[in-house]
Motif scaffolding. Structure first.
Motif, PDB file in Angstrom:
ATOM      1  N   HIS A   9      12.974  67.934 -94.972  1.00  0.00           N
ATOM      2  CA  HIS A   9      12.947  69.376 -95.207  1.00  0.00           C
ATOM      3  C   HIS A   9      14.107  70.067 -94.500  1.00  0.00           C
ATOM      4  N   ALA A  10      14.732  69.397 -93.537  1.00  0.00           N
ATOM      5  CA  ALA A  10      15.756  70.032 -92.715  1.00  0.00           C
ATOM      6  C   ALA A  10      17.178  69.832 -93.227  1.00  0.00           C
ATOM      7  N   ASP A  11      17.442  68.729 -93.868  1.00  0.00           N
ATOM      8  CA  ASP A  11      18.814  68.471 -94.288  1.00  0.00           C
ATOM      9  C   ASP A  11      18.836  67.450 -95.411  1.00  0.00           C
ATOM     10  N   ARG A  12      20.000  67.324 -96.027  1.00  0.00           N
ATOM     11  CA  ARG A  12      20.171  66.371 -97.129  1.00  0.00           C
ATOM     12  C   ARG A  12      21.478  65.629 -96.912  1.00  0.00           C
ATOM     13  N   HIS A  13      21.415  64.315 -97.026  1.00  0.00           N
ATOM     14  CA  HIS A  13      22.609  63.480 -96.889  1.00  0.00           C
ATOM     15  C   HIS A  13      22.639  62.502 -98.047  1.00  0.00           C
ATOM     16  N   TRP A  14      23.793  62.391 -98.703  1.00  0.00           N
ATOM     17  CA  TRP A  14      23.962  61.491 -99.841  1.00  0.00           C
ATOM     18  C   TRP A  14      25.223  60.675 -99.645  1.00  0.00           C
ATOM     19  N   VAL A  15      25.226  59.478-100.185  1.00  0.00           N
ATOM     20  CA  VAL A  15      26.418  58.634-100.136  1.00  0.00           C
ATOM     21  C   VAL A  15      26.800  58.221-101.551  1.00  0.00           C
ATOM     22  N   ALA A  16      28.095  57.993-101.760  1.00  0.00           N
ATOM     23  CA  ALA A  16      28.607  57.478-103.028  1.00  0.00           C
ATOM     24  C   ALA A  16      29.051  56.041-102.777  1.00  0.00           C
ATOM     25  N   VAL A  17      28.573  55.135-103.631  1.00  0.00           N
ATOM     26  CA  VAL A  17      28.875  53.716-103.496  1.00  0.00           C
ATOM     27  C   VAL A  17      29.473  53.221-104.806  1.00  0.00           C
ATOM     28  N   HIS A  18      30.557  52.464-104.717  1.00  0.00           N
ATOM     29  CA  HIS A  18      31.172  51.867-105.896  1.00  0.00           C
ATOM     30  C   HIS A  18      31.373  50.384-105.614  1.00  0.00           C
ATOM     31  N   LYS A  19      30.766  49.537-106.433  1.00  0.00           N
ATOM     32  CA  LYS A  19      30.849  48.079-106.265  1.00  0.00           C
ATOM     33  C   LYS A  19      30.499  47.645-104.848  1.00  0.00           C
ATOM     34  N   GLY A  20      29.431  48.252-104.327  1.00  0.00           N
ATOM     35  CA  GLY A  20      28.943  47.887-103.008  1.00  0.00           C
ATOM     36  C   GLY A  20      29.707  48.482-101.842  1.00  0.00           C
ATOM     37  N   ARG A  21      30.697  49.309-102.124  1.00  0.00           N
ATOM     38  CA  ARG A  21      31.543  49.896-101.081  1.00  0.00           C
ATOM     39  C   ARG A  21      31.241  51.386-100.932  1.00  0.00           C
ATOM     40  N   LEU A  22      31.044  51.823 -99.712  1.00  0.00           N
ATOM     41  CA  LEU A  22      30.856  53.243 -99.440  1.00  0.00           C
ATOM     42  C   LEU A  22      32.184  53.953 -99.679  1.00  0.00           C
ATOM     43  N   VAL A  23      32.193  54.912-100.618  1.00  0.00           N
ATOM     44  CA  VAL A  23      33.446  55.595-100.963  1.00  0.00           C
ATOM     45  C   VAL A  23      33.381  57.104-100.728  1.00  0.00           C
ATOM     46  N   GLY A  24      32.198  57.602-100.355  1.00  0.00           N
ATOM     47  CA  GLY A  24      32.086  59.030-100.102  1.00  0.00           C
ATOM     48  C   GLY A  24      30.727  59.409 -99.595  1.00  0.00           C
ATOM     49  N   PHE A  25      30.617  60.663 -99.153  1.00  0.00           N
ATOM     50  CA  PHE A  25      29.340  61.187 -98.699  1.00  0.00           C
ATOM     51  C   PHE A  25      29.349  62.707 -98.793  1.00  0.00           C
ATOM     52  N   ALA A  26      28.151  63.285 -98.740  1.00  0.00           N
ATOM     53  CA  ALA A  26      28.000  64.735 -98.789  1.00  0.00           C
ATOM     54  C   ALA A  26      26.737  65.117 -98.052  1.00  0.00           C
ATOM     55  N   GLY A  27      26.658  66.375 -97.666  1.00  0.00           N
ATOM     56  CA  GLY A  27      25.457  66.833 -96.988  1.00  0.00           C
ATOM     57  C   GLY A  27      25.332  68.337 -97.009  1.00  0.00           C
ATOM     58  N   SER A  28      24.109  68.774 -96.799  1.00  0.00           N
ATOM     59  CA  SER A  28      23.832  70.204 -96.723  1.00  0.00           C
ATOM     60  C   SER A  28      22.696  70.442 -95.747  1.00  0.00           C
ATOM     61  N   VAL A  29      22.609  71.666 -95.297  1.00  0.00           N
ATOM     62  CA  VAL A  29      21.501  72.101 -94.455  1.00  0.00           C
ATOM     63  C   VAL A  29      20.871  73.318 -95.120  1.00  0.00           C
ATOM     64  N   PRO A  30      19.549  73.473 -94.967  1.00  0.00           N
ATOM     65  CA  PRO A  30      18.869  74.603 -95.608  1.00  0.00           C
ATOM     66  C   PRO A  30      19.115  75.897 -94.840  1.00  0.00           C
ATOM     67  N   PRO A  31      18.719  77.022 -95.427  1.00  0.00           N
ATOM     68  CA  PRO A  31      18.811  78.287 -94.691  1.00  0.00           C
ATOM     69  C   PRO A  31      17.936  78.204 -93.438  1.00  0.00           C
ATOM     70  N   ALA A  32      18.311  78.958 -92.430  1.00  0.00           N
ATOM     71  CA  ALA A  32      17.484  79.017 -91.220  1.00  0.00           C
ATOM     72  C   ALA A  32      16.123  79.612 -91.566  1.00  0.00           C
ATOM     73  N   PRO A  33      15.040  79.055 -91.025  1.00  0.00           N
ATOM     74  CA  PRO A  33      13.698  79.579 -91.318  1.00  0.00           C
ATOM     75  C   PRO A  33      13.597  81.069 -90.990  1.00  0.00           C
ATOM     76  N   GLY A  34      12.948  81.791 -91.871  1.00  0.00           N
ATOM     77  CA  GLY A  34      12.730  83.214 -91.655  1.00  0.00           C
ATOM     78  C   GLY A  34      13.943  84.080 -91.911  1.00  0.00           C
ATOM     79  N   THR A  35      14.994  83.516 -92.512  1.00  0.00           N
ATOM     80  CA  THR A  35      16.178  84.314 -92.828  1.00  0.00           C
ATOM     81  C   THR A  35      16.379  84.339 -94.335  1.00  0.00           C
ATOM     82  N   SER A  36      17.234  85.227 -94.759  1.00  0.00           N
ATOM     83  CA  SER A  36      17.559  85.275 -96.181  1.00  0.00           C
ATOM     84  C   SER A  36      18.914  84.624 -96.441  1.00  0.00           C
ATOM     85  N   SER A  37      19.402  83.864 -95.466  1.00  0.00           N
ATOM     86  CA  SER A  37      20.705  83.215 -95.639  1.00  0.00           C
ATOM     87  C   SER A  37      20.606  82.092 -96.659  1.00  0.00           C
TER      88      SER A  37
END
Length: 111
Positions: A9-37
């Motif tokens: 619930h706190a964050d998201r992390h993803w990886v991109a793999v091509h032919k068994g090799r890590l070639v990239g990654f990405a991530g995000s964090v949610p808005p702070a609780p109780g904010t409209s951000s």
């Protein structure tokens, strides 16, 4: 292939793999609780040989889908800015200098 390496619930992390090799990654964090951000995409990184392959798009879709979000991108990284514009982001007019990154200037984009 884009695979979920960690998702809570706190964050998201993803990886991109091509032919068994890590070639990239990405991530995000949610808005702070109780904010409209917005959720923040903290980064999408791909090895240069895989840029333009569609993996960046897959990482973006997996990480934040079509939800409203914010991100910071290097002011000089016009390729990344164009990618984000194609995905509905626009410059907010805010920028800041990252002293820990040798004074790199970044601009905020939102959608």
């Amino acid at each position: 292939m884009v695979a979920n390496s960690h998702r809570t619930h706190a964050d998201r992390h993803w990886v991109a793999v091509h032919k068994g090799r890590l070639v990239g990654f990405a991530g995000s964090v949610p808005p702070a609780p109780g904010t409209s951000s917005l959720a923040e995409l903290w980064g999408i990184y791909l090895l240069s040989a895989y840029q333009g392959s569609g993996l960046g798009q897959q990482l973006l879709e997996a990480t934040i889908g079509t939800e409203s979000a914010t991100l910071w991108v290097a002011r000089d990284n016009t390729r990344a800015q164009a990618f984000y514009r194609r995905n509905g982001f626009a410059a907010s007019g805010r920028e800041k200098i990252l002293d820990d990154w040798e004074g790199m200037t970044v601009i905020q984009m939102v959608r």
